[in-house]
Design a protein around this motif. Sequence first.
Motif, PDB file in Angstrom:
ATOM      1  N   ASP A  87      39.054  43.126  43.422  1.00 32.80           N
ATOM      2  CA  ASP A  87      39.607  42.847  44.836  1.00 32.80           C
ATOM      3  C   ASP A  87      39.030  41.049  44.895  1.00 32.80           C
ATOM      4  O   ASP A  87      40.395  40.368  44.915  1.00 32.80           O
ATOM      5  N   LYS A  88      38.289  40.830  45.487  1.00 36.66           N
ATOM      6  CA  LYS A  88      37.627  39.756  46.054  1.00 36.66           C
ATOM      7  C   LYS A  88      37.823  38.566  45.113  1.00 36.66           C
ATOM      8  O   LYS A  88      38.841  37.346  45.648  1.00 36.66           O
TER       9      LYS A  88
ATOM     10  N   HIS B 222      44.506  49.716  31.631  1.00 35.29           N
ATOM     11  CA  HIS B 222      44.948  49.682  33.257  1.00 35.29           C
ATOM     12  C   HIS B 222      46.352  48.952  33.627  1.00 35.29           C
ATOM     13  O   HIS B 222      45.950  47.870  33.700  1.00 35.29           O
ATOM     14  N   GLN B 223      46.101  49.881  34.899  1.00 30.04           N
ATOM     15  CA  GLN B 223      47.470  48.491  35.552  1.00 30.04           C
ATOM     16  C   GLN B 223      46.890  47.265  35.585  1.00 30.04           C
ATOM     17  O   GLN B 223      47.871  46.050  35.661  1.00 30.04           O
ATOM     18  N   LYS B 224      45.724  46.836  35.627  1.00 38.09           N
ATOM     19  CA  LYS B 224      45.167  45.974  36.057  1.00 38.09           C
ATOM     20  C   LYS B 224      45.164  45.041  35.232  1.00 38.09           C
ATOM     21  O   LYS B 224      45.957  43.628  35.400  1.00 38.09           O
TER      22      LYS B 224
ATOM     23  N   GLU C 195      32.555  34.139  46.499  1.00 39.67           N
ATOM     24  CA  GLU C 195      31.409  34.274  47.148  1.00 39.67           C
ATOM     25  C   GLU C 195      31.231  36.181  47.537  1.00 39.67           C
ATOM     26  O   GLU C 195      31.230  36.817  48.358  1.00 39.67           O
ATOM     27  N   ILE C 196      30.262  36.466  46.012  1.00 38.45           N
ATOM     28  CA  ILE C 196      30.008  37.614  45.511  1.00 38.45           C
ATOM     29  C   ILE C 196      28.176  38.081  45.802  1.00 38.45           C
ATOM     30  O   ILE C 196      27.973  37.571  44.414  1.00 38.45           O
TER      31      ILE C 196
END
Length: 417
Positions: free
Chosen positions: A229-230, A296-298, A331-332
């Motif tokens: 999500d990020k 998938h919806q994404k 920023e992972i």
Amino acid sequence: MATINFLFRSTKEEAPLTLRLLFRNNNTDYVFGSNIKLQVSNEYWTKQHNNKRIKETAVVNKKVEVNDELGKIHKFILYAFDNTDANLVDKKWLENQIYNYYNPQAEPEQLPTDLINYLDKYLEFKNNDITPNTKKKINVIKQLLIRYADYSGKTLNLTDIDGNFKMSFEAYCLENLYAPNTIATALKFIKTICNHAKSNGLNISAQLSNIKIKQTKVDSIYLTFEELDKIENTDKSKFTDSLLNARDWLIISCYTGQRISDFMRFTDKQIRVENGKSLVEFSQVKTGKNMTVPLHQKVLEILKKRKGKFPYAVSDQKYNAYIKKVCEIAEIDEQVSGSKKSETEEESGIYRKETGTFKKWELVTSHIGRRSFATNFYGKIPTTYLIYVTGHSTETMFLTYIGKSNKDLAMELVNYF
């Protein structure tokens, strides 16, 4: 001692010569005859073949040609006779030898008895059974073996692959900064080569089966739903068009669970809608398995944004570089244990895996999508369905893949008590 002569026994003007085999066995004389394929005319055989004063060039050439052929078959039949029990020689035997003369059997191929050359033969045997990517990996191991053989100063015979070889090979690899699992993979393949050679009748070391290979457990790096999500919600102005394209592929891979060799080939033509559900149909490159995977919806959101099209394809190398940059920008950067390829010396062009603690974005590769799918949906989707999508052969392999130990499973079981 056998004797052979040739006769013209036909009433036709032109016909095949008859080969006659004469010999004595146990005080009994035997004579067997059978036609050969060489055809001559009655006139040539009776008036010209034995004439020692021939002047015509054409006839001289014909005589040379006939004598050459008769000499070859004469030698062939006598050699076969000398290597056969005379009690077994009859007309049928003679006919078989004449057939063998005109239909020579190919000499059996001599397989190489050294490891590196047999590896090439193995690739020939398996040419249609393995993917180009697997061939590439095998050739990487071959080059490592070539360097090791040069270092050791001796030919690596199949019979030399024993406990001493394992210790020496491991020491060489460690000295050259190869990761333990890379060494284990190479040794496992070397054992496969030797066992393949054994199945083809070649000698191998009796110690081969005693060579034990241990894989080192590595941390399973994956992107959580929160991290995905990020990445998805990071301001797109921070990305170039190439990075946005790679970001979409990264999200697609994390929600379809496929290898880069498969998802990077997705096109809108592979999408089928059934009962209102969108499915993508394709054949896996590595396994050849025909797959139908729900979208998938994404993934559907990305397709809608791109007017029904998947992102454009890029090379594996570029994709790996792009998604590292995508995750860095997003920023992972959680500190995690793992390994990554690093150059042994600046501008050396030689890369080895370095184990340590890094920011997660540094460890991101194309494989993270498949692992993220399997890990994130474990416990949310029945394992049988997950295994179908990922293509693992067994549940044990799947659980090992996502890093589930017996202790992890036991703690999950507690929730049901």
